[in-house]
Design a protein around this motif. Structure first.
Motif, PDB file in Angstrom:
ATOM      1  N   MET A  37       0.854  -1.200   0.000  1.00 25.51           N
ATOM      2  CA  MET A  37       0.000   0.000   0.000  1.00 25.51           C
ATOM      3  C   MET A  37       0.886   1.245   0.000  1.00 25.51           C
ATOM      4  O   MET A  37       1.227   1.767   1.059  1.00 25.51           O
ATOM      5  N   ASP A  38       1.258   1.720  -1.171  1.00 25.74           N
ATOM      6  CA  ASP A  38       2.224   2.817  -1.231  1.00 25.74           C
ATOM      7  C   ASP A  38       1.606   4.058  -1.870  1.00 25.74           C
ATOM      8  O   ASP A  38       0.735   3.953  -2.739  1.00 25.74           O
ATOM      9  N   GLY A  39       2.090   5.224  -1.435  1.00 24.82           N
ATOM     10  CA  GLY A  39       1.688   6.473  -2.071  1.00 24.82           C
ATOM     11  C   GLY A  39       0.774   7.353  -1.233  1.00 24.82           C
ATOM     12  O   GLY A  39       0.273   8.363  -1.732  1.00 24.82           O
ATOM     13  N   ASN A  40       0.601   7.016   0.028  1.00 27.66           N
ATOM     14  CA  ASN A  40      -0.249   7.851   0.895  1.00 27.66           C
ATOM     15  C   ASN A  40       0.282   9.276   0.987  1.00 27.66           C
ATOM     16  O   ASN A  40      -0.481  10.245   0.931  1.00 27.66           O
ATOM     17  N   GLY A  41       1.607   9.396   1.177  1.00 28.19           N
ATOM     18  CA  GLY A  41       2.226  10.709   1.353  1.00 28.19           C
ATOM     19  C   GLY A  41       2.076  11.560   0.109  1.00 28.19           C
ATOM     20  O   GLY A  41       1.682  12.733   0.174  1.00 28.19           O
ATOM     21  N   ARG A  42       2.372  10.963  -1.038  1.00 26.32           N
ATOM     22  CA  ARG A  42       2.284  11.730  -2.294  1.00 26.32           C
ATOM     23  C   ARG A  42       0.834  12.088  -2.618  1.00 26.32           C
ATOM     24  O   ARG A  42       0.562  13.166  -3.150  1.00 26.32           O
ATOM     25  N   TRP A  43      -0.089  11.204  -2.278  1.00 26.21           N
ATOM     26  CA  TRP A  43      -1.512  11.510  -2.492  1.00 26.21           C
ATOM     27  C   TRP A  43      -1.879  12.773  -1.714  1.00 26.21           C
ATOM     28  O   TRP A  43      -2.541  13.671  -2.222  1.00 26.21           O
ATOM     29  N   ALA A  44      -1.404  12.827  -0.456  1.00 26.15           N
ATOM     30  CA  ALA A  44      -1.728  13.979   0.398  1.00 26.15           C
ATOM     31  C   ALA A  44      -1.046  15.245  -0.118  1.00 26.15           C
ATOM     32  O   ALA A  44      -1.686  16.303  -0.249  1.00 26.15           O
ATOM     33  N   THR A  45       0.233  15.132  -0.430  1.00 28.24           N
ATOM     34  CA  THR A  45       0.992  16.305  -0.889  1.00 28.24           C
ATOM     35  C   THR A  45       0.340  16.893  -2.146  1.00 28.24           C
ATOM     36  O   THR A  45       0.219  18.116  -2.275  1.00 28.24           O
ATOM     37  N   ALA A  46      -0.095  16.026  -3.038  1.00 28.41           N
ATOM     38  CA  ALA A  46      -0.721  16.501  -4.282  1.00 28.41           C
ATOM     39  C   ALA A  46      -1.998  17.293  -4.002  1.00 28.41           C
ATOM     40  O   ALA A  46      -2.446  18.071  -4.841  1.00 28.41           O
ATOM     41  N   ARG A  47      -2.583  17.101  -2.831  1.00 27.37           N
ATOM     42  CA  ARG A  47      -3.820  17.813  -2.464  1.00 27.37           C
ATOM     43  C   ARG A  47      -3.582  18.911  -1.440  1.00 27.37           C
ATOM     44  O   ARG A  47      -4.529  19.461  -0.887  1.00 27.37           O
ATOM     45  N   GLY A  48      -2.308  19.179  -1.151  1.00 26.86           N
ATOM     46  CA  GLY A  48      -1.997  20.202  -0.151  1.00 26.86           C
ATOM     47  C   GLY A  48      -2.350  19.773   1.261  1.00 26.86           C
ATOM     48  O   GLY A  48      -2.566  20.603   2.150  1.00 26.86           O
ATOM     49  N   LEU A  49      -2.422  18.465   1.482  1.00 28.91           N
ATOM     50  CA  LEU A  49      -2.761  17.951   2.821  1.00 28.91           C
ATOM     51  C   LEU A  49      -1.503  17.425   3.515  1.00 28.91           C
ATOM     52  O   LEU A  49      -0.460  17.232   2.885  1.00 28.91           O
ATOM     53  N   SER A  50      -1.635  17.144   4.795  1.00 24.49           N
ATOM     54  CA  SER A  50      -0.508  16.569   5.524  1.00 24.49           C
ATOM     55  C   SER A  50      -0.368  15.076   5.197  1.00 24.49           C
ATOM     56  O   SER A  50      -1.341  14.438   4.774  1.00 24.49           O
ATOM     57  N   ARG A  51       0.818  14.532   5.412  1.00 22.75           N
ATOM     58  CA  ARG A  51       1.017  13.099   5.161  1.00 22.75           C
ATOM     59  C   ARG A  51       0.056  12.265   6.021  1.00 22.75           C
ATOM     60  O   ARG A  51      -0.405  11.212   5.611  1.00 22.75           O
ATOM     61  N   GLY A  52      -0.221  12.775   7.221  1.00 28.34           N
ATOM     62  CA  GLY A  52      -1.151  12.057   8.103  1.00 28.34           C
ATOM     63  C   GLY A  52      -2.526  11.903   7.464  1.00 28.34           C
ATOM     64  O   GLY A  52      -3.162  10.855   7.575  1.00 28.34           O
ATOM     65  N   GLU A  53      -2.968  12.963   6.766  1.00 31.52           N
ATOM     66  CA  GLU A  53      -4.262  12.856   6.061  1.00 31.52           C
ATOM     67  C   GLU A  53      -4.184  11.770   4.991  1.00 31.52           C
ATOM     68  O   GLU A  53      -5.154  11.060   4.736  1.00 31.52           O
TER      69      GLU A  53
END
Ligand code: IPE
Ligand code: IPE
Ligand code: MG
Length: 261
Positions: A37-53
């Protein structure tokens, strides 16, 4: 594994234009599907959200994939949630992940019970913070007798650590005379892995486009089929799973022999 046809049809009724459930052969559903399950951080960054989101959204995606696998009659779903190398991330991110694991697990227990899912963990959960460990142990106990799908969560998992642990266990058994050196074979190793009671994954899915294994199930994936998608994990859904299974069913698995056709 048997599946409920009505629930299955309802879950997969509305489909995107490019794929539908008719694109897969229900008689050849992989027994064990595994997700990196990879890409949580980049998904968030692309939306201006925190990695936690991103991690929170990733948990929702896992919930959907769990349900989809149950609906399809998959026997085992395994998922790489936290590697032995992920401790190298900033402490705040590690803490948040451990908190989310505990919280989600409590929240999801009713779903796991309702769907008769048995949970197990791959990795050394004794090294996790107490609260997370306690919740995991409670979940193990609460789902132990379930006879539906097995959900194997890889947490504090690393394949090299798993293999060195197996080597140590074999060495101890040989040193104490319980095992003869000539009896050390494939099954002696496999039976000392965290996955000893599971079939090897037929299909490994990695999201976010990375073409690497990142220390995951090195022994067990000897003949697994890989499916890599650019989709970030939080965007992966039931249809992503259907696409992966359709691709898997199109592969010619030769296992070193010659094609069956
Ligand atoms: C996967 O997403 C989740 C964990 C490893 C815990 P990442 O956190 O690795 O997301 P990216 O790779 O940085 O986008
Ligand atoms: C692999 O993802 C581990 C999990 C999905 C838990 P990583 O994001 O940690 O892997 P690398 O660092 O890109 O290889
Ligand atoms: Mg990553």
């Amino acid at each position: 594994m048997k599946y409920d046809v009505d629930k299955f049809n309802a879950y997969f009724a509305e489909h995107p234009a490019d794929i539908s459930i008719d694109d897969i052969d229900m008689a050849r559903i992989p027994r064990h599907v595994s997700c990196i399950m990879d890409g949580n951080g980049r998904w968030a960054t692309a939306r201006g959200l925190s990695r936690g989101e991103g991690h929170k959204a990733g948990i929702l995606a896992l919930q959907e994939v769990i349900t989809a696998c149950v609906r399809m009659g998959v026997d085992v779903l395994s998922a790489y949630a936290f590697s032995t190398e992920n401790w190298n991330r900033p402490q705040a991110e590690v803490n948040l992940l451990m908190h989310l694991f505990a919280k989600t697990f409590v929240d999801e227990l009713p779903l796991l019970k309702r769907e008769n899912v048995r949970v197990e963990f791959l990795g050394d959960i004794s090294a996790l913070p107490k609260k997370t460990r306690d919740v995991f142990e409670y979940g193990l106990e609460q789902t132990r007798s379930h006879t539906g799908m097995t959900l194997a969560l890889a947490v504090n998992y690393g394949a090299r650590a798993e293999l060195t642990r197996a080597a140590r266990l074999i060495a101890e058994d040989v040193a104490s005379g319980r095992l003869a050196p000539e009896d050390v074979d494939d099954s002696a190793v496999a039976s000392r892995l965290y996955t000893s009671d599971l079939p090897d994954p037929e299909l490994v899915i990695r999201t976010s486009g990375e073409m690497r294994v990142s220390n995951y199930l090195l022994w067990q994936i000897a003949y697994s089929e890989f499916y890599i998608t650019d989709t970030y994990w939080p965007d992966f859904d039931r249809w992503g799973l259907v696409r992966a299974i359709a691709a898997f069913q199109g592969r010619d698995r030769r296992f070193g022999g010659l094609s069956a056709q």
